[in-house]
Scaffold this active site. Sequence first.
Site, PDB file in Angstrom:
ATOM      1  N   LYS A 103      31.720  -0.401 -36.034  1.00  0.00           N
ATOM      2  CA  LYS A 103      31.911  -0.462 -34.583  1.00  0.00           C
ATOM      3  C   LYS A 103      31.010   0.557 -33.926  1.00  0.00           C
ATOM      4  O   LYS A 103      30.677   1.581 -34.527  1.00  0.00           O
ATOM      5  CB  LYS A 103      33.369  -0.146 -34.222  1.00  0.00           C
ATOM      6  N   GLY A 214      44.402  -8.276 -18.681  1.00  0.00           N
ATOM      7  CA  GLY A 214      42.946  -8.188 -18.849  1.00  0.00           C
ATOM      8  C   GLY A 214      42.290  -9.515 -18.515  1.00  0.00           C
ATOM      9  O   GLY A 214      42.733 -10.565 -18.972  1.00  0.00           O
ATOM     10  N   GLY A 216      38.734  -9.957 -18.690  1.00  0.00           N
ATOM     11  CA  GLY A 216      37.343  -9.922 -19.125  1.00  0.00           C
ATOM     12  C   GLY A 216      37.023 -11.218 -19.850  1.00  0.00           C
ATOM     13  O   GLY A 216      37.695 -12.234 -19.647  1.00  0.00           O
ATOM     14  N   ASN A 217      36.008 -11.183 -20.701  1.00  0.00           N
ATOM     15  CA  ASN A 217      35.643 -12.399 -21.434  1.00  0.00           C
ATOM     16  C   ASN A 217      36.830 -12.949 -22.206  1.00  0.00           C
ATOM     17  O   ASN A 217      37.142 -14.140 -22.145  1.00  0.00           O
ATOM     18  CB  ASN A 217      34.464 -12.096 -22.381  1.00  0.00           C
ATOM     19  N   GLY A 219      40.342 -12.164 -22.064  1.00  0.00           N
ATOM     20  CA  GLY A 219      41.519 -12.520 -21.269  1.00  0.00           C
ATOM     21  C   GLY A 219      41.249 -13.724 -20.363  1.00  0.00           C
ATOM     22  O   GLY A 219      42.096 -14.613 -20.236  1.00  0.00           O
TER      23      GLY A 219
HETATM   24  N1  GLU Z   1      34.068  -6.955 -30.701  1.00  0.00           N
HETATM   25  C1  GLU Z   1      34.682  -8.081 -31.320  1.00  0.00           C
HETATM   26  C2  GLU Z   1      35.869  -7.646 -32.148  1.00  0.00           C
HETATM   27  O1  GLU Z   1      36.476  -6.647 -31.901  1.00  0.00           O
HETATM   28  C3  GLU Z   1      33.692  -8.959 -32.067  1.00  0.00           C
HETATM   29  C4  GLU Z   1      32.913  -8.304 -33.144  1.00  0.00           C
HETATM   30  C5  GLU Z   1      31.774  -9.145 -33.682  1.00  0.00           C
HETATM   31  O2  GLU Z   1      31.593 -10.265 -33.226  1.00  0.00           O
HETATM   32  O3  GLU Z   1      31.077  -8.644 -34.540  1.00  0.00           O
HETATM   33  O4  GLU Z   1      36.299  -8.332 -33.044  1.00  0.00           O
END
Ligand code: GLU
Length: 402
Positions: A103, A214, A216-217, A219
């Site tokens: 992350k 939420g 966003g994309n 929600g």
């Molecule tokens: N940010 C998203 C998650 O928390 C997607 C991560 C990704 O597609 O690599 O799962």
Amino acid sequence: MQNPFENALNQIKRAVEVKEFPKSFIERLMHPDRQVRISIPLVMDDGTEKIFEGYRVEHNNKRGPYKGGIRFHQDADMNEVNALALWMTLKCAVANIPMGGGKGGITVDPKTLSQNELENLSRGWVRGMLPLLGPYKDVPAPDVNTNGQIMSWMVDEYEKLTDEKSGATFTGKPVSNRGSEGREEATSMGGLYVFNALRESLNLEGSLSVVIQGLGNVGGNAALLFEADGHKIIALSDSKGAIMNEEGLSVKDVIEFKKQTGSVVGFPGSKEISQSELLTLACDILIPSALENQITAENAKDIKARLVLELANGPTTPEADDILFAKGIYVVPDILANSGGVTVSTFEWEQNLKGEKWTKEEVFEKLKEKMEKEANNVLDNSRKYETDLRRGAFILAMERLS
Ligand code: GLU
């Protein structure tokens, strides 16, 4: 606020109380492989220079390249990114995709930046993290406050600096720039598939009332998809406020209203409520789609939903899990419920590497099959070990990782 990494480690310990795993394996899981912190100097539009802090945590790559989004948020820090990276390792194992967990983040409120500043900051993150990245090493994607446009800038910066031009180093790119059909809706669509796979076993049939935190994309798409699937969306919120209408809100109109006015608050025919009231409304399904630590020891006893579908990462604390479990409220854990996003990211990566382009129908068909299968595996585990769905999912992930 509770430390999300502490919560994540706690979740592991709680799963190990139900099923034993080798000590060395658990120790390893509790320690990320690598934690990188960079300074990103940014020349602001007024000519001054500011330094922003950027992060990448590579948690575990036993099952494949490190994979996970990049979050732009004023509260993002190493603790949060550590937790999110650990959850990615488990999530990719639950989804049974050939990816590890990672992350990233930058401590910034992107709403305070111009487009030009946002682009340069995004490019700066890539320059700082360059040695880590690559299609078989570490593959970032969008997360809170990042999107396809930002992935486009990032992949462009990456390709300027390397010979790797498959596009597979970043996922969540726009469809027009080597992105996958269906990636935009994938997290929410996956959540709906998971819910539909479980609803009969959990006695949640018919048209249900839904509350979503939420817009966003994740929600926003969840609201549209659950409404289209025959459910009534009775309350919605964004970072500025929350609204409700027991008769049901027209999601498309609320999203349009928010586009015009900057918030859901004031939507005609709705009643404004507080963020905390939203979480404790009487409803069938509560869908947290924002940030961590929303359902806690403080408010869990007041939650009236029959099921919590975690499309956000880490919205429920371990103490709250116990309270909800005792009340008979099901919690479909994040590492299952929102795994559709990274699953379609993996489809995108695969298409880029093979030079293929799949249709939206193909993408959703493959996603549905996966989500249904793993939802049932998690449910089976929770029954086998007589525990909640979260521990069921953690055990499934740890079995696959160990
Ligand atoms: N940010 C998203 C998650 O928390 C997607 C991560 C990704 O597609 O690599 O799962």
